[in-house]
Design an enzyme around this catalytic site. Structure first.
Site, PDB file in Angstrom:
ATOM      1  N   HIS A   1      15.861  19.266  73.466  1.00  0.00           N
ATOM      2  CA  HIS A   1      17.249  19.811  73.495  1.00  0.00           C
ATOM      3  C   HIS A   1      17.266  21.311  73.156  1.00  0.00           C
ATOM      4  O   HIS A   1      16.489  21.840  72.647  1.00  0.00           O
ATOM      5  CB  HIS A   1      17.994  19.189  71.970  1.00  0.00           C
ATOM      6  CG  HIS A   1      19.107  20.057  71.738  1.00  0.00           C
ATOM      7  ND1 HIS A   1      20.120  20.115  72.746  1.00  0.00           N
ATOM      8  CD2 HIS A   1      19.467  20.428  70.555  1.00  0.00           C
ATOM      9  CE1 HIS A   1      21.038  20.919  72.010  1.00  0.00           C
ATOM     10  NE2 HIS A   1      20.920  21.092  70.815  1.00  0.00           N
TER      11      HIS A   1
ATOM     12  N   CYS B   1      23.584  16.512  68.979  1.00  0.00           N
ATOM     13  CA  CYS B   1      22.707  17.045  70.178  1.00  0.00           C
ATOM     14  C   CYS B   1      21.851  16.112  70.278  1.00  0.00           C
ATOM     15  O   CYS B   1      20.718  16.337  71.308  1.00  0.00           O
ATOM     16  CB  CYS B   1      22.095  18.366  69.429  1.00  0.00           C
ATOM     17  SG  CYS B   1      23.354  19.649  69.342  1.00  0.00           S
TER      18      CYS B   1
ATOM     19  N   ASN C   1      23.331  26.531  74.189  1.00  0.00           N
ATOM     20  CA  ASN C   1      22.915  25.185  73.411  1.00  0.00           C
ATOM     21  C   ASN C   1      24.240  24.424  74.078  1.00  0.00           C
ATOM     22  O   ASN C   1      25.458  24.455  73.445  1.00  0.00           O
ATOM     23  CB  ASN C   1      22.926  25.354  72.225  1.00  0.00           C
ATOM     24  CG  ASN C   1      22.901  23.974  71.562  1.00  0.00           C
ATOM     25  OD1 ASN C   1      23.129  22.991  71.841  1.00  0.00           O
ATOM     26  ND2 ASN C   1      22.667  24.002  70.151  1.00  0.00           N
TER      27      ASN C   1
END
Ligand code: ACO
Length: 330
Positions: free
Chosen positions: A255, A114, A285
């Site tokens: 993020h 990520c 996500n």
């Protein structure tokens, strides 16, 4: 004057067409829209179907970024694809190069989960600052739905698929104002998409490992604790390198892991909610895609304007985390 500065001059994004909302997830695992929405802020996510791949969504995002930047594919010197979910373990960036017709470009994948987009941004900048390349296409894209255990309610509610891309270009003034990247491999076990070996004896006495990758495992509480502690620290460090104070930030793009993480980080840094970009309600996500996807949407909506100062931070498996402060546009 030699152009050894970096400017981020265009963005694009693409998501799969199929969407799965929280209500739909209740048919798979024992959960509820209320639980997911209050704990994470996520309402729905996009999932790549049979005719979609990392190549297709990343190529679509790239074409849009190239058009927004006002360049052509033939101008690109380097293509960096930040991903943990390639279509081919040998890399997917080369396939995207072919699809785009970016004949001059060298292309390769970069993996930092990520944090991939922020790590990719800093990597791309090094090639420009050293005068080696002028135009870099950086893509963050992931199809985590391939690797989610759809029976594990602790993880399957979180993730979605998508891709985002930006064009970095050599510029007289340097718009990448500061950055800081970090890794702590001692905490690797908190978040994994690990290869599990099983032994195959080829001929007597000669064994090889012929295994497969196992679905994502995560210690949610530890990852949450890690993010809320480390992300404000790394943004502070990047701001220090940029010689800027928190109140000079126009937009915070973290993020998109969890709304509670976004809120806690913004609160610790004293950044008001109206400066925090969030689109995880719609996409969940999306790993390396989440920052460029949120950035591109905010640019499209006219929120982010040339000259705005953006603080961005990626964090996740590795564990890896990092922040970059940049000014949008030339
Ligand atoms: N629906 C309903 N109940 C659930 C669900 C679900 N989907 N998932 C867990 N529960 C239950 C648990 O079983 C537990 O029940 P119990 O108390 O009877 O044992 C209870 O809810 C609480 O579970 P916790 O795991 O303690 O829930 P928590 O409040 O920690 O929330 C969450 C879980 C949302 C995953 C949280 O830990 C989190 O957001 N962590 C950060 C994770 C993250 O963002 N990861 C990605 C970042 S890195 C990257 O992007 C790769």
């Amino acid at each position: 004057m030699e152009k050894l500065g970096v400017a981020i001059i265009g963005s694009g994004s693409a998501v799969p067409t199929t969407s799965l909302d929280n209500q739909g997830l209740t048919q798979l695992v024992d959960t509820s829209d209320e639980w997911i929405a209050t704990r994470t802020g996520i309402k729905e996510r996009r999932l790549a179907g049979a005719d979609e791949s990392l190549k297709t969504i990343a190529t679509m995002a790239s074409f849009k970024a190239i058009a927004a930047a006002g360049i052509t594919a033939a101008d690109i010197d380097l293509i960096l694809l930040a991903t943990s979910t390639p279509d081919d373990l040998f890399g997917t960036a080369c396939q995207i190069q072919a699809e785009l017709g970016a004949t001059k470009a060298v292309a390769f994948d970069l993996t930092a989960a990520c944090s991939g987009f922020v790590f990719g941004l800093v990597t791309a900048a090094q090639y420009i600052r050293t005068g080696v390349y002028q135009n870099v296409l950086l893509i963050g894209g992931d199809i985590l739905s391939r690797w989610v255990d759809w029976q594990d309610r602790g993880t399957c509610i979180l993730f979605g698929d998508g891709a985002g891309a930006v064009i970095l270009q050599a510029n007289e003034s340097d718009r990448l104002l500061g950055f800081e990247l970090k890794t702590d491999g001692t905490q690797n076990h908190y978040l994994n998409l690990a290869y599990k070996a099983s032994t195959d004896e080829l001929i007597p006495g000669v064994k090889v490992n012929k295994g497969n990758f196992q679905p994502i495992t995560m210690n949610g509480k530890e990852v949450y604790r890690f993010a809320v502690q480390r992300v404000p620290e790394v943004i502070d460090k990047a701001l220090f390198h940029a010689n800027l104070s928190v109140d000079q930030i126009d937009w915070l793009i973290l993020h998109q892991a969890n709304q509670r993480i976004l809120d806690a980080v913004a609160q610790r840094l004293n950044i008001p909610a109206h400066k925090v970009i969030s689109n995880l309600a719609e996409y969940g996500n999306t790993s390396a895609a989440s920052i460029p996807l949120a950035l591109d949407e905010a640019v499209q909506q006219g929120k982010i304007k040339p000259g705005d100062i953006i603080a961005t931070s990626g964090f996740g498996a590795g564990l890896t985390w990092g922040a970059a402060i940049f000014q949008w546009g030339r």
